[in-house]
Design a protein around this motif. Structure first.
Motif, PDB file in Angstrom:
ATOM      1  N   MET A 231       9.647 -22.805  30.570  1.00 56.89           N
ATOM      2  CA  MET A 231       9.534 -22.927  32.020  1.00 56.89           C
ATOM      3  C   MET A 231       8.080 -23.105  32.420  1.00 56.89           C
TER       4      MET A 231
ATOM      5  N   ARG B 118       7.169 -23.323  40.134  1.00 57.94           N
ATOM      6  CA  ARG B 118       8.371 -23.488  39.309  1.00 57.94           C
ATOM      7  C   ARG B 118       9.099 -22.162  39.105  1.00 57.94           C
ATOM      8  N   ASN B 119       8.350 -21.055  39.016  1.00 57.75           N
ATOM      9  CA  ASN B 119       8.986 -19.751  38.850  1.00 57.75           C
ATOM     10  C   ASN B 119       9.828 -19.398  40.068  1.00 57.75           C
TER      11      ASN B 119
ATOM     12  N   TYR C  87      13.074 -21.285  39.782  1.00 53.78           N
ATOM     13  CA  TYR C  87      14.037 -20.698  38.850  1.00 53.78           C
ATOM     14  C   TYR C  87      14.599 -19.368  39.363  1.00 53.78           C
ATOM     15  N   ALA C  88      13.810 -18.624  40.103  1.00 52.75           N
ATOM     16  CA  ALA C  88      14.331 -17.387  40.703  1.00 52.75           C
ATOM     17  C   ALA C  88      15.405 -17.722  41.732  1.00 52.75           C
TER      18      ALA C  88
ATOM     19  N   SER D 130      18.564 -18.775  39.992  1.00 51.05           N
ATOM     20  CA  SER D 130      19.379 -17.636  39.554  1.00 51.05           C
ATOM     21  C   SER D 130      20.234 -17.107  40.705  1.00 51.05           C
TER      22      SER D 130
ATOM     23  N   CYS E 192      18.365 -12.326  37.714  1.00 46.04           N
ATOM     24  CA  CYS E 192      17.860 -13.235  36.683  1.00 46.04           C
ATOM     25  C   CYS E 192      18.536 -12.988  35.341  1.00 46.04           C
TER      26      CYS E 192
ATOM     27  N   LEU F  24      18.700 -15.111  31.910  1.00 47.03           N
ATOM     28  CA  LEU F  24      17.330 -15.196  31.421  1.00 47.03           C
ATOM     29  C   LEU F  24      16.985 -14.018  30.511  1.00 47.03           C
TER      30      LEU F  24
ATOM     31  N   GLU G 278      11.505 -14.547  30.113  1.00 47.06           N
ATOM     32  CA  GLU G 278      11.752 -15.557  31.141  1.00 47.06           C
ATOM     33  C   GLU G 278      11.836 -14.922  32.527  1.00 47.06           C
ATOM     34  N   THR G 279      12.445 -13.757  32.612  1.00 48.26           N
ATOM     35  CA  THR G 279      12.546 -13.056  33.889  1.00 48.26           C
ATOM     36  C   THR G 279      11.158 -12.668  34.394  1.00 48.26           C
TER      37      THR G 279
ATOM     38  N   LYS H 247       8.294 -14.125  33.752  1.00 52.52           N
ATOM     39  CA  LYS H 247       7.614 -15.338  34.217  1.00 52.52           C
ATOM     40  C   LYS H 247       8.181 -15.802  35.553  1.00 52.52           C
ATOM     41  N   THR H 248       9.491 -15.771  35.670  1.00 51.69           N
ATOM     42  CA  THR H 248      10.141 -16.234  36.892  1.00 51.69           C
ATOM     43  C   THR H 248       9.767 -15.386  38.095  1.00 51.69           C
TER      44      THR H 248
END
Length: 187
Positions: free
Chosen positions: A1, A73-74, A77-78, A81, A146, A152, A156-157, A159-160
């Motif tokens: 990501m 981008r995070n 993606y959040a 989710s 997430c 995730l 990944e969580t 980072k998101t």
């Protein structure tokens, strides 16, 4: 990501540049597919909602959110989710109403729910409990969203959501304990 172009393309799309969408799709599609596959892994093989269908529906909703000020981008993606959560819950509610008349079931939320089978009743129960948790600790609720609905990993969580991995681990553990107590009371 980790592609910084995503942020620029999201902002370009928001400002009305439709061609940004053509460039955005290949950048986010594979990550969203990974999220959806993680969420759908272990589902009943006869499940009528596929990971691909989840990605397509989520993506269509995301690109139509013109009111969102995409920060990066995070953030995307959040929100992805959250959208996947809403889609799965809506699907589960409809299926549950058709099959079982909407009865509630006892659920235990554990580590195995991140990547393995979760039935429709569990999705509904977790969503209802998660709404209560949001009022108590919104960050813990985002972590569960997430991990449980987005599929995730801890990394990944983190980072998101823009928080550390140890914080995600602590929040995940605390939220699971709270949710298990809450879900146990319903059963």
């Amino acid at each position: 990501m980790g592609n910084p172009r995503i942020t620029k393309l999201l902002q370009a799309h928001k400002s009305g540049k439709e061609e940004a969408l053509d460039q955005l799709i290949p950048l986010v599609y594979s990550e969203m597919q990974k999220m959806a596959k993680g969420r759908m892994r272990g589902e009943d093989p006869d499940h009528t909602f596929s990971a691909t269908a989840l990605v397509h529906e989520a993506y269509l909703k995301l690109i139509n959110f013109n009111r969102i000020d995409w920060q990066n981008r995070n953030h995307f993606y959040a929100i992805a989710s959250q959208v996947m959560r809403n889609i799965l819950v809506d699907y589960a509610v409809k299926q549950n109403a058709q099959k079982r008349g909407g009865n509630r079931y006892r659920v235990t939320l554990g580590q195995e729910h991140v990547k393995h089978e979760v039935n429709l009743e569990e999705i509904i129960s977790v969503d209802q409990a998660l709404k209560k948790l949001e009022n108590i600790d919104e960050r813990q609720a985002r972590v569960v969203e997430c991990r449980f609905f987005g599929g995730l990993t801890i990394e990944e969580t983190a980072k998101t959501l823009g928080i550390s991995e140890p914080t995600v681990s602590r929040d995940w553990k605390a939220a699971r304990a709270w949710l298990n107590r809450e879900l146990g009371e319903e059963g």
